[in-house]
Write an enzyme that holds these catalytic residues in place. Structure first.
Site, mmCIF file in Angstrom:
data_model
loop_
_atom_site.group_PDB
_atom_site.id
_atom_site.type_symbol
_atom_site.label_atom_id
_atom_site.label_comp_id
_atom_site.label_asym_id
_atom_site.label_seq_id
_atom_site.Cartn_x
_atom_site.Cartn_y
_atom_site.Cartn_z
ATOM 1 N N SER A 225 20.890 -37.059 -54.468
ATOM 2 C CA SER A 225 19.424 -36.998 -54.534
ATOM 3 C C SER A 225 18.844 -38.357 -54.951
ATOM 4 C CB SER A 225 19.018 -35.924 -55.548
ATOM 5 O OG SER A 225 19.557 -36.250 -56.816
ATOM 6 N N CYS A 285 20.974 -34.189 -44.945
ATOM 7 C CA CYS A 285 20.010 -35.263 -45.223
ATOM 8 C C CYS A 285 19.298 -35.690 -43.952
ATOM 9 C CB CYS A 285 20.710 -36.452 -45.857
ATOM 10 S SG CYS A 285 21.834 -37.267 -44.727
ATOM 11 N N GLU A 385 11.559 -33.047 -50.401
ATOM 12 C CA GLU A 385 12.710 -32.543 -49.648
ATOM 13 C C GLU A 385 12.879 -31.052 -49.958
ATOM 14 O OE1 GLU A 385 16.546 -34.171 -50.864
ATOM 15 O OE2 GLU A 385 17.122 -34.231 -48.753
HETATM 16 P P1 NAD Z 1 22.929 -34.758 -56.701
HETATM 17 O O1 NAD Z 1 22.150 -36.009 -56.822
HETATM 18 O O2 NAD Z 1 22.563 -33.606 -57.576
HETATM 19 O O3 NAD Z 1 24.492 -35.028 -56.967
HETATM 20 C C1 NAD Z 1 25.175 -36.058 -56.305
HETATM 21 C C2 NAD Z 1 26.292 -36.563 -57.204
HETATM 22 O O4 NAD Z 1 25.713 -37.122 -58.385
HETATM 23 C C3 NAD Z 1 27.248 -35.478 -57.646
HETATM 24 O O5 NAD Z 1 28.567 -35.965 -57.542
HETATM 25 C C4 NAD Z 1 26.860 -35.206 -59.093
HETATM 26 O O6 NAD Z 1 27.964 -34.891 -59.906
HETATM 27 C C5 NAD Z 1 26.257 -36.515 -59.554
HETATM 28 N N1 NAD Z 1 25.149 -36.353 -60.490
HETATM 29 C C6 NAD Z 1 24.250 -35.328 -60.535
HETATM 30 N N2 NAD Z 1 23.352 -35.544 -61.516
HETATM 31 C C7 NAD Z 1 23.682 -36.715 -62.104
HETATM 32 C C8 NAD Z 1 23.120 -37.464 -63.186
HETATM 33 N N3 NAD Z 1 22.036 -37.050 -63.841
HETATM 34 N N4 NAD Z 1 23.705 -38.640 -63.525
HETATM 35 C C9 NAD Z 1 24.802 -39.084 -62.863
HETATM 36 N N5 NAD Z 1 25.374 -38.393 -61.851
HETATM 37 C C10 NAD Z 1 24.826 -37.230 -61.465
HETATM 38 O O7 NAD Z 1 22.868 -34.332 -55.151
HETATM 39 P P2 NAD Z 1 23.387 -32.985 -54.485
HETATM 40 O O8 NAD Z 1 22.465 -31.875 -54.841
HETATM 41 O O9 NAD Z 1 24.828 -32.820 -54.709
HETATM 42 O O10 NAD Z 1 23.208 -33.347 -52.934
HETATM 43 C C11 NAD Z 1 22.004 -33.125 -52.233
HETATM 44 C C12 NAD Z 1 21.200 -34.392 -52.115
HETATM 45 O O11 NAD Z 1 21.985 -35.395 -51.477
HETATM 46 C C13 NAD Z 1 19.970 -34.230 -51.242
HETATM 47 O O12 NAD Z 1 18.895 -34.876 -51.849
HETATM 48 C C14 NAD Z 1 20.357 -34.905 -49.941
HETATM 49 O O13 NAD Z 1 19.287 -35.416 -49.184
HETATM 50 C C15 NAD Z 1 21.211 -36.013 -50.454
HETATM 51 N N6 NAD Z 1 22.060 -36.523 -49.400
HETATM 52 C C16 NAD Z 1 21.691 -37.709 -48.853
HETATM 53 C C17 NAD Z 1 22.419 -38.222 -47.806
HETATM 54 C C18 NAD Z 1 21.998 -39.514 -47.162
HETATM 55 O O14 NAD Z 1 22.704 -39.980 -46.287
HETATM 56 N N7 NAD Z 1 20.887 -40.108 -47.557
HETATM 57 C C19 NAD Z 1 23.537 -37.531 -47.326
HETATM 58 C C20 NAD Z 1 23.894 -36.327 -47.927
HETATM 59 C C21 NAD Z 1 23.132 -35.823 -48.977
#
Ligand code: NAD
Length: 495
Positions: A225, A285, A385
């Protein structure tokens, strides 16, 4: 089962005391527990990767890729097993899981070309009698942090390229879907890859922050995210690392009336746009979110077409062959999507099909597709989103107005235009901010040999993932100038 780490070529228990459930979102069955790893796990994994780098760096690229060739064969032989694990822990349909594994395999195939991709540059006589060469050199330990939505594919965007270049690697999978990576590492172990070249640690924020600050980690690839992408980018850069951080998205698809000009065009434009929104239950995404029609004719066609499509979607367990759409990842995700829908109705959106109904009698985090019309650019749901199966229909009067709508959105990952006009397509591709663009393509995902990544609040960094840019990301350039003297003669010029 408590999901283990893979460090230095062996499975090891995490040092964590806290853990979270891994749930099958279609059944709510607990599949495993992910330990929320600690700094001790980070230290151990980075030390193993650092130790392995000494030899791996000296292993010729043509030998390094032999492990990847073996791995590709193993992935193909295990494609079905991997796909089933993805469906169980993530929820997407088996067809969708198979597609994502295919994409992962393509990353490995592309990384196998590293002996050519890694080639540098050279010039003779850059000054009298002096030649110069530039080579691409691996840097050390890199780390990857992945989201939940593509348990196999997204980690493959980074690490095959990183290790093919001669680096070693620490991967942190999403704590919500760790089992796919466990299977991937079981297969990697069968390739005979030297211990420590690839390491896997389980966890959440503590592990992420530990990797971003570790002095021996040279670079971080992140996908997730936008708030966390920003955090990782800021923390990693502050600790002197290269960072590529891909964030959230808000993708708009624009429909020009010419793309509905015949029954065939109409059918495929409607199908492509709707599939973009609801494929993988909207948890992509690159998922289209707003379908923006230019003029009344296209808008009316989409209102009827989107409702007809939503009505037909069969929601269920992704392992069942007759399921078109699986659940979303969690109860929290379901509630967040329903909250956005309710608030959009409060802001004046029109409910054409309510996907929140008729699923509460099933276990699992199911939603049917929802169709909302009369979407205006200022609405919360038009800005944020959704990451769920919600088709948002809006209308503008011109292509210029559609482009202005798109360019006002900060999460500039992708945008699509449906048209038969080359001139309109060129104008659109030239003027929109999102850096992944589709013309009559609903999910314009660049292939492994092109680079992938959005712009503005969707991407933080310089070099995008996979393709040639990843070779730049995973190497440093060393330039050597050579001057050789021919004994005492001065045929190379005086010094
Ligand atoms: P997320 O940001 O919650 O988690 C992603 C990773 O970050 C995980 O491994 C998690 O353990 C870690 N994380 C979560 N919170 C954290 C924090 N506070 N500090 C440090 N690390 C932390 O995302 P998600 O819910 O797993 O995935 C969905 C999101 O990913 C959506 O917003 C989607 O658009 C995005 N995404 C983007 C792409 C792209 O190419 N731009 C591709 C796939 C997914």
């Amino acid at each position: 089962m408590i999901v283990p780490n893979w460090i230095g070529g062996t499975w090891k228990p995490s040092s964590a005391t806290e853990k979270v459930h891994v749930l099958n979102p279609a059944t709510e069955e607990i599949l495993a527990h992910t330990p929320l790893g600690t700094q001790a796990d980070v230290e151990e994994a980075v030390a193993a990767a650092q130790a392995a780098f000494v030899t791996w760096r000296r292993t010729p690229a043509v030998e390094r890729v032999q492990y990847l060739f073996r791995f590709k064969t193993l992935l193909e032989a295990n494609q079905e097993a991997l796909s089933r694990i993805i469906t169980q822990e993530h929820g997407k349909t088996l067809v969708e899981s198979r597609g994502s594994v295919r994409r992962a395999i393509q990353m490995v195939e592309t990384a196998c070309g590293i002996p050519s991709l890694l080639q540098g540059e050279s010039s003779e006589d850059i000054a009298s009698g002096i030649d110069s060469i530039s080579i691409r050199r691996p840097m050390g330990v890199f780390a990857g942090i992945a989201p939940f939505n593509f348990p196999a594919m997204v980690p493959f965007w980074f690490w095959p390229f990183a290790i093919a270049c001669g680096n070693t690697y620490v991967l942190k999978a999403s704590e919500r879907v760790p089992l796919t990576s466990v299977k991937v590492f079981e297969l990697l172990a069968q390739t005979g890859l030297p211990p420590g070249v690839m390491n896997l640690i389980q966890g959440g924020k503590a592990v992420v922050d530990g990797l971003c600050q570790h002095p021996q980690v040279k670079g971080i690839s992140f996908v997730g995210s936008t708030p966390v992408a920003k955090h990782v980018y800021t923390l990693g850069c502050a600790h002197g690392k290269r960072v590529q951080a891909l964030g959230g998205a808000k993708n708009v698809m624009v429909v020009l009336p010419d793309s509905l000009q015949s029954e065939t065009w109409k059918k495929r434009t409607l199908h492509t746009a709707v599939e973009s929104v609801i494929g993988c239950a909207g948890e992509r995404c690159l998922a289209g979110s707003v379908i923006l029609s230019v003029g009344d004719k296209a808008y009316e066609a989409f209102q009827a077409g989107a409702v007809a499509a939503a009505e037909k979607i069969r929601v269920g367990d992704g392992l069942e062959t007759n399921t078109d759409m699986g659940p979303v990842i969690s109860q929290a995700a379901k509630e967040s999507i329903c909250g956005l829908i309710s608030r959009a109705l409060g802001e004046g959106a029109t409910l054409l099909f309510d996907g929140r109904e008729g699923v509460d009698d099933m276990p699992g985090y199911f939603l049917r597709p929802t169709v909302l019309a009369n979407i205006q650019p200022h609405m919360e749901i038009a800005q944020k989103e959704v990451f769920g199966p919600v088709i948002l229909l809006g209308k503008v009067d011109s292509l210029d107005a559609a482009i202005a709508w798109i360019n006002a959105i900060p999460y500039a990952n992708t945008s699509t235009l449906f048209t038969t006009s080359g001139a309109a397509a060129r104008k659109f591709a030239y003027e929109v901010d999102p850096s992944m663009i589709g013309i009559n393509i609903g999910v314009p995902a660049p292939m492994a040999f092109f680079s992938f990544g959005g712009s503005k609040e969707s991407f933080f960094g310089d070099l995008k993932v996979h393709g040639k840019q990843s070779i730049q990301f995973f190497t440093d350039t060393y330039t050597t100038l050579y001057r050789w003297y021919d004994s005492d003669a001065s045929i190379w010029g005086s010094c």
